[in-house]
Scaffold this motif. Structure first.
Motif, PDB file in Angstrom:
ATOM      1  N   UNK A  14      27.371  73.050 111.095  1.00  0.00           N
ATOM      2  CA  UNK A  14      27.794  72.500 109.815  1.00  0.00           C
ATOM      3  C   UNK A  14      28.532  71.188 109.999  1.00  0.00           C
ATOM      4  N   UNK A  15      28.763  70.487 108.898  1.00  0.00           N
ATOM      5  CA  UNK A  15      29.419  69.185 108.951  1.00  0.00           C
ATOM      6  C   UNK A  15      30.832  69.274 109.518  1.00  0.00           C
ATOM      7  N   UNK A  16      31.484  70.418 109.353  1.00  0.00           N
ATOM      8  CA  UNK A  16      32.850  70.575 109.859  1.00  0.00           C
ATOM      9  C   UNK A  16      32.886  70.772 111.375  1.00  0.00           C
ATOM     10  N   UNK A  17      31.704  70.841 112.027  1.00  0.00           N
ATOM     11  CA  UNK A  17      31.670  71.048 113.472  1.00  0.00           C
ATOM     12  C   UNK A  17      31.257  69.790 114.251  1.00  0.00           C
ATOM     13  N   UNK A  18      31.118  68.683 113.542  1.00  0.00           N
ATOM     14  CA  UNK A  18      30.754  67.427 114.213  1.00  0.00           C
ATOM     15  C   UNK A  18      31.776  67.096 115.311  1.00  0.00           C
ATOM     16  N   UNK A  19      31.256  66.690 116.459  1.00  0.00           N
ATOM     17  CA  UNK A  19      31.998  66.355 117.683  1.00  0.00           C
ATOM     18  C   UNK A  19      32.377  67.577 118.518  1.00  0.00           C
ATOM     19  N   UNK A  20      32.093  68.786 118.024  1.00  0.00           N
ATOM     20  CA  UNK A  20      32.338  69.970 118.837  1.00  0.00           C
ATOM     21  C   UNK A  20      31.208  70.160 119.850  1.00  0.00           C
ATOM     22  N   UNK A  21      31.493  70.864 120.937  1.00  0.00           N
ATOM     23  CA  UNK A  21      30.465  71.235 121.899  1.00  0.00           C
ATOM     24  C   UNK A  21      29.464  72.184 121.229  1.00  0.00           C
ATOM     25  N   UNK A  22      28.181  71.885 121.386  1.00  0.00           N
ATOM     26  CA  UNK A  22      27.161  72.716 120.740  1.00  0.00           C
ATOM     27  C   UNK A  22      27.222  74.174 121.201  1.00  0.00           C
ATOM     28  N   UNK A  23      27.330  74.388 122.507  1.00  0.00           N
ATOM     29  CA  UNK A  23      27.324  75.756 123.022  1.00  0.00           C
ATOM     30  C   UNK A  23      28.519  76.552 122.494  1.00  0.00           C
ATOM     31  N   UNK A  24      29.676  75.915 122.419  1.00  0.00           N
ATOM     32  CA  UNK A  24      30.869  76.594 121.917  1.00  0.00           C
ATOM     33  C   UNK A  24      30.764  76.859 120.416  1.00  0.00           C
ATOM     34  N   UNK A  25      30.280  75.859 119.672  1.00  0.00           N
ATOM     35  CA  UNK A  25      30.123  76.029 118.223  1.00  0.00           C
ATOM     36  C   UNK A  25      29.097  77.111 117.916  1.00  0.00           C
ATOM     37  N   UNK A  26      28.025  77.158 118.703  1.00  0.00           N
ATOM     38  CA  UNK A  26      27.002  78.179 118.503  1.00  0.00           C
ATOM     39  C   UNK A  26      27.561  79.571 118.779  1.00  0.00           C
ATOM     40  N   UNK A  27      28.398  79.684 119.794  1.00  0.00           N
ATOM     41  CA  UNK A  27      29.013  80.977 120.079  1.00  0.00           C
ATOM     42  C   UNK A  27      29.809  81.484 118.876  1.00  0.00           C
ATOM     43  N   UNK A  28      30.550  80.600 118.233  1.00  0.00           N
ATOM     44  CA  UNK A  28      31.340  80.995 117.061  1.00  0.00           C
ATOM     45  C   UNK A  28      30.444  81.516 115.949  1.00  0.00           C
ATOM     46  N   UNK A  29      29.364  80.785 115.683  1.00  0.00           N
ATOM     47  CA  UNK A  29      28.448  81.179 114.604  1.00  0.00           C
ATOM     48  C   UNK A  29      27.751  82.503 114.915  1.00  0.00           C
ATOM     49  N   UNK A  30      27.260  82.641 116.125  1.00  0.00           N
ATOM     50  CA  UNK A  30      26.514  83.845 116.482  1.00  0.00           C
ATOM     51  C   UNK A  30      27.424  85.061 116.596  1.00  0.00           C
TER      52      UNK A  30
END
Length: 251
Positions: free
Chosen positions: A76-92
């Motif tokens: 999402x737009x609120x996750x811009x600049x975050x690490x993809x792997x870490x952000x994906x872990x949060x979502x999943x």
């Protein structure tokens, strides 16, 4: 053993004779490595997490930027600049808190790839450059891992499976040889979001079939999708005896 909550969560797929409780238990005890958490890895990981894969390892060194959001539905737009792997872990983890998720944020290299895939039951190649794909292919072949490879660009996509537990399986190098280091990426040629969605979803389907053990996986077959006319075309892939990766003796 599945508890009552798991039986209810996965009830729709447990109803399928091809899956049943035994198949669901196989998924629970499986480990899948997804290399590349972009347009392909996003839908693939969402469906695998939802299906109840016990352990997912998400590998991507990149961070999220605004241009990713057109096709990388994980973020999402609120996750811009975050690490993809870490952000994906949060979502999943929010989608399915009962599974284990390991983010891997290093650049894939000859030095670290074996430790990444060592315990994998299936590897998904969701990357977008030839050199990384070739490295994944070589490593999976030498360590007899099953590999589901997807790609998409512009309005076309393709998917195939390499089962290196079987002697007759071709490999990525059989299909593309030495490739083209100058090949275009989506950032240069463009891609429509739903096209990568189709391919990534099919990668998840292939992984589930391999893990549960039903149906006919795409081993020795390349499935190509053309979004312009909404047609699929199947091409046969044969093992190349002269392949520098898998040709010759099979040890």
């Amino acid at each position: 053993m599945l508890d009552d909550q798991a039986l209810f969560r996965y009830s729709r797929q447990i109803l399928l004779s091809e899956v049943d409780v035994e198949g669901q238990d196989k998924l629970k005890n499986s480990r899948v490595v997804i290399i590349g958490m972009g347009g392909l890895g996003s839908p693939a990981s969402l469906y695998l997490a939802a299906a109840g894969i016990g352990t997912l390892c998400l590998a991507d060194f990149d961070t999220i930027d605004l241009s990713n959001l057109q096709r990388q539905i994980m973020y999402g737009a609120d996750q811009i600049k975050q690490q993809k792997a870490q952000a994906a872990k949060q979502r999943l983890s929010n989608l399915n808190p009962d599974i284990t998720i390991h983010p891997f944020t290093e650049v894939i290299s000859e030095e670290n790839i074996y430790s990444l895939i060592d315990n994998a039951d299936v590897v998904l190649d969701c990357t977008d450059n030839f050199l990384t794909r070739d490295l994944i292919n070589q490593t999976c072949f030498h360590h007899k891992k099953r590999l589901v490879s997807g790609a998409a660009i512009r309005l076309q996509g393709q998917i195939t499976t390499f089962d290196f537990t079987k002697k007759q399986s071709p490999c990525y190098h059989c299909l593309y040889g030495d490739g083209n280091e100058q090949e275009l990426t989506c950032s240069e040629a463009g891609v429509l979001g739903p096209v990568v969605g189709v391919v990534g979803t099919l990668q998840a389907l292939e992984a589930i079939k391999l893990l549960v053990g039903f149906g006919e996986p795409l081993v020795g077959r390349l499935l190509a999708f053309n979004a312009i006319n909404s047609q699929f075309r199947e091409l046969k892939i044969t093992k190349d005896p002269a392949c520098t990766v898998c040709g010759g003796s099979y040890e």
